[in-house]
Design a protein around this motif. Structure first.
Motif, PDB file in Angstrom:
ATOM      1  N   GLU A  74      34.592  -7.167  -6.419  1.00  0.00           N
ATOM      2  CA  GLU A  74      33.969  -6.310  -5.411  1.00  0.00           C
ATOM      3  C   GLU A  74      32.718  -5.627  -5.962  1.00  0.00           C
ATOM      4  OE1 GLU A  74      35.059  -3.171  -1.872  1.00  0.00           O
ATOM      5  OE2 GLU A  74      36.614  -3.713  -3.306  1.00  0.00           O
ATOM      6  N   SER A  75      32.750  -5.260  -7.230  1.00  0.00           N
ATOM      7  CA  SER A  75      31.568  -4.664  -7.849  1.00  0.00           C
ATOM      8  C   SER A  75      30.375  -5.631  -7.771  1.00  0.00           C
ATOM      9  CB  SER A  75      31.868  -4.311  -9.307  1.00  0.00           C
ATOM     10  OG  SER A  75      30.729  -3.768  -9.935  1.00  0.00           O
ATOM     11  N   ALA A  76      30.612  -6.912  -8.064  1.00  0.00           N
ATOM     12  CA  ALA A  76      29.535  -7.907  -8.005  1.00  0.00           C
ATOM     13  C   ALA A  76      29.021  -8.077  -6.578  1.00  0.00           C
ATOM     14  CB  ALA A  76      30.028  -9.242  -8.559  1.00  0.00           C
ATOM     15  N   ALA A  77      29.931  -8.053  -5.585  1.00  0.00           N
ATOM     16  CA  ALA A  77      29.521  -8.190  -4.189  1.00  0.00           C
ATOM     17  C   ALA A  77      28.666  -6.998  -3.754  1.00  0.00           C
ATOM     18  CB  ALA A  77      30.746  -8.332  -3.295  1.00  0.00           C
ATOM     19  N   GLU A 143      34.446  -8.334 -15.945  1.00  0.00           N
ATOM     20  CA  GLU A 143      33.235  -7.558 -16.245  1.00  0.00           C
ATOM     21  C   GLU A 143      32.851  -6.636 -15.101  1.00  0.00           C
ATOM     22  OE1 GLU A 143      31.751  -7.717 -19.249  1.00  0.00           O
ATOM     23  OE2 GLU A 143      33.324  -9.121 -19.821  1.00  0.00           O
ATOM     24  N   LEU A 144      32.215  -5.562 -15.452  1.00  0.00           N
ATOM     25  CA  LEU A 144      31.524  -4.649 -14.553  1.00  0.00           C
ATOM     26  C   LEU A 144      32.347  -4.150 -13.363  1.00  0.00           C
ATOM     27  CD1 LEU A 144      28.692  -3.627 -15.154  1.00  0.00           C
ATOM     28  CD2 LEU A 144      27.877  -5.026 -13.277  1.00  0.00           C
ATOM     29  N   GLY A 145      33.266  -3.244 -13.641  1.00  0.00           N
ATOM     30  CA  GLY A 145      33.896  -2.491 -12.572  1.00  0.00           C
ATOM     31  C   GLY A 145      32.913  -1.434 -12.095  1.00  0.00           C
ATOM     32  N   ALA A 146      33.340  -0.601 -11.143  1.00  0.00           N
ATOM     33  CA  ALA A 146      32.435   0.439 -10.645  1.00  0.00           C
ATOM     34  C   ALA A 146      33.215   1.536  -9.942  1.00  0.00           C
ATOM     35  CB  ALA A 146      31.401  -0.151  -9.691  1.00  0.00           C
ATOM     36  N   VAL A 147      32.641   2.728  -9.957  1.00  0.00           N
ATOM     37  CA  VAL A 147      33.065   3.815  -9.085  1.00  0.00           C
ATOM     38  C   VAL A 147      32.049   3.826  -7.949  1.00  0.00           C
ATOM     39  CG1 VAL A 147      33.446   6.294  -8.861  1.00  0.00           C
ATOM     40  CG2 VAL A 147      34.061   5.122 -10.994  1.00  0.00           C
ATOM     41  N   LEU A 170      27.149   4.609  -0.529  1.00  0.00           N
ATOM     42  CA  LEU A 170      26.222   5.710  -0.797  1.00  0.00           C
ATOM     43  C   LEU A 170      25.892   5.842  -2.280  1.00  0.00           C
ATOM     44  CD1 LEU A 170      27.850   8.465   1.454  1.00  0.00           C
ATOM     45  CD2 LEU A 170      25.980   6.897   2.043  1.00  0.00           C
ATOM     46  N   GLU A 171      26.817   5.377  -3.128  1.00  0.00           N
ATOM     47  CA  GLU A 171      26.631   5.517  -4.575  1.00  0.00           C
ATOM     48  C   GLU A 171      27.347   4.369  -5.261  1.00  0.00           C
ATOM     49  OE1 GLU A 171      26.880   9.092  -7.796  1.00  0.00           O
ATOM     50  OE2 GLU A 171      28.622   8.880  -6.485  1.00  0.00           O
ATOM     51  N   TYR A 172      26.672   3.779  -6.234  1.00  0.00           N
ATOM     52  CA  TYR A 172      27.246   2.657  -6.985  1.00  0.00           C
ATOM     53  C   TYR A 172      27.063   2.959  -8.467  1.00  0.00           C
ATOM     54  CZ  TYR A 172      27.660  -2.091  -8.871  1.00  0.00           C
ATOM     55  OH  TYR A 172      28.017  -3.195  -9.598  1.00  0.00           O
ATOM     56  N   LEU A 173      28.184   3.213  -9.155  1.00  0.00           N
ATOM     57  CA  LEU A 173      28.161   3.554 -10.574  1.00  0.00           C
ATOM     58  C   LEU A 173      28.923   2.481 -11.355  1.00  0.00           C
ATOM     59  CD1 LEU A 173      29.046   7.345 -10.186  1.00  0.00           C
ATOM     60  CD2 LEU A 173      26.782   6.373 -10.645  1.00  0.00           C
ATOM     61  N   PRO A 174      28.232   1.408 -11.764  1.00  0.00           N
ATOM     62  CA  PRO A 174      28.917   0.331 -12.478  1.00  0.00           C
ATOM     63  C   PRO A 174      29.257   0.711 -13.914  1.00  0.00           C
ATOM     64  CG  PRO A 174      26.577  -0.140 -12.353  1.00  0.00           C
ATOM     65  CD  PRO A 174      26.799   1.142 -11.582  1.00  0.00           C
ATOM     66  N   HIS A 175      30.264   0.036 -14.439  1.00  0.00           N
ATOM     67  CA  HIS A 175      30.618   0.250 -15.846  1.00  0.00           C
ATOM     68  C   HIS A 175      31.227  -1.009 -16.440  1.00  0.00           C
ATOM     69  CE1 HIS A 175      34.413   1.395 -13.698  1.00  0.00           C
ATOM     70  NE2 HIS A 175      34.956   0.698 -14.674  1.00  0.00           N
ATOM     71  N   ASP A 176      30.901  -1.244 -17.690  1.00  0.00           N
ATOM     72  CA  ASP A 176      31.609  -2.255 -18.461  1.00  0.00           C
ATOM     73  C   ASP A 176      32.854  -1.561 -19.003  1.00  0.00           C
ATOM     74  OD1 ASP A 176      32.182  -4.656 -19.762  1.00  0.00           O
ATOM     75  OD2 ASP A 176      31.145  -4.002 -21.576  1.00  0.00           O
ATOM     76  N   THR A 177      32.636  -0.533 -19.814  1.00  0.00           N
ATOM     77  CA  THR A 177      33.747   0.347 -20.202  1.00  0.00           C
ATOM     78  C   THR A 177      33.498   1.680 -19.511  1.00  0.00           C
ATOM     79  OG1 THR A 177      32.616   1.069 -22.202  1.00  0.00           O
ATOM     80  CG2 THR A 177      34.149  -0.790 -22.417  1.00  0.00           C
ATOM     81  N   ALA A 178      34.560   2.238 -18.952  1.00  0.00           N
ATOM     82  CA  ALA A 178      34.413   3.392 -18.071  1.00  0.00           C
ATOM     83  C   ALA A 178      34.021   4.669 -18.783  1.00  0.00           C
ATOM     84  CB  ALA A 178      35.708   3.601 -17.285  1.00  0.00           C
TER      85      ALA A 178
END
Length: 198
Positions: A74-77, A143-147, A170-178
């Motif tokens: 979902e993060s990639a989408a 890879e690359l989860g997100a809040v 409204l906001e996309y905060l990706p992370h490899d490690t959180a």
């Protein structure tokens, strides 16, 4: 990063703990004295949806934006839609409910599965189907989860599950490690203060 070194939102701090000291999210079922992390309690999840309660801390979310933690797919989408200047809406419902920004930043860092790309699921879904086929013991987060912050959400409570759809990124905060969110979490806790109602 150890979970006990992550600053805890006040409402999360008030949650029951497991024997290790981990706070137990609002939607987590219990078997006796043991929380069943990585599972979702139907009644608790339905209560959070109907009363607009955070799925982590179980306190009211103010009208307006909500947040959730998403995995790699979902993060990639979302990243692809944002890069192309297109709106994103998850047409496929999810079982994961929304929460406060601080609670989701916190959850992204302390949940072992959410925090690291090589983390693996410890449980398989009770009755795998199209919504839970990915919930398999040993599956890697990727890879690359997100809040992600959303303008709103919709929900449906069925006899078997609670389904959510999220609207307007409204906001996309990706992370490899959180732990990349540590400064953001600290700033959010400073901004919201002990009342944390956002």
């Amino acid at each position: 990063m150890r979970f006990d070194s992550v600053p805890m939102p006040p409402a999360v701090e008030a949650r029951p703990r497991d024997t290790r000291g981990y706070p137990v999210p609002a939607i987590t079922p219990w078997e006796g004295d043991e929380p069943q992390f990585a599972r979702t309690d139907h009644g608790r999840s339905a209560n959070c949806a109907r009363r607009r309660l955070c799925s982590v801390c179980d306190t009211v979310m103010a009208p307006g934006p909500v947040w959730r933690v998403v995995g790699a797919t979902e993060s990639a989408a979302i990243a692809g839609a944002l890069a192309a200047g297109r709106p994103y809406r998850n047409l496929a419902p999810t079982l994961e409910g929304p929460g406060h920004r601080a609670c989701m930043l916190y959850a992204s860092m302390v949940c072992p599965y959410l925090a690291r790309p090589n983390a693996r699921r410890s449980l398989t879904a009770d009755a795998p189907d199209e919504l839970t086929a990915h919930v398999v013991r040993g599956a890697v987060r990727g890879e690359l989860g997100a809040v992600v912050g959303f303008g709103g959400f919709e929900y449906a409570v069925t006899a078997e599950r609670v389904l959510f759809r999220f609207l307007d990124v409204l906001e996309y905060l990706p992370h490899d490690t959180a732990d990349a969110h540590l400064a953001e979490l600290r700033a959010e806790l400073d901004r919201t203060g002990p009342g944390q109602r956002r």
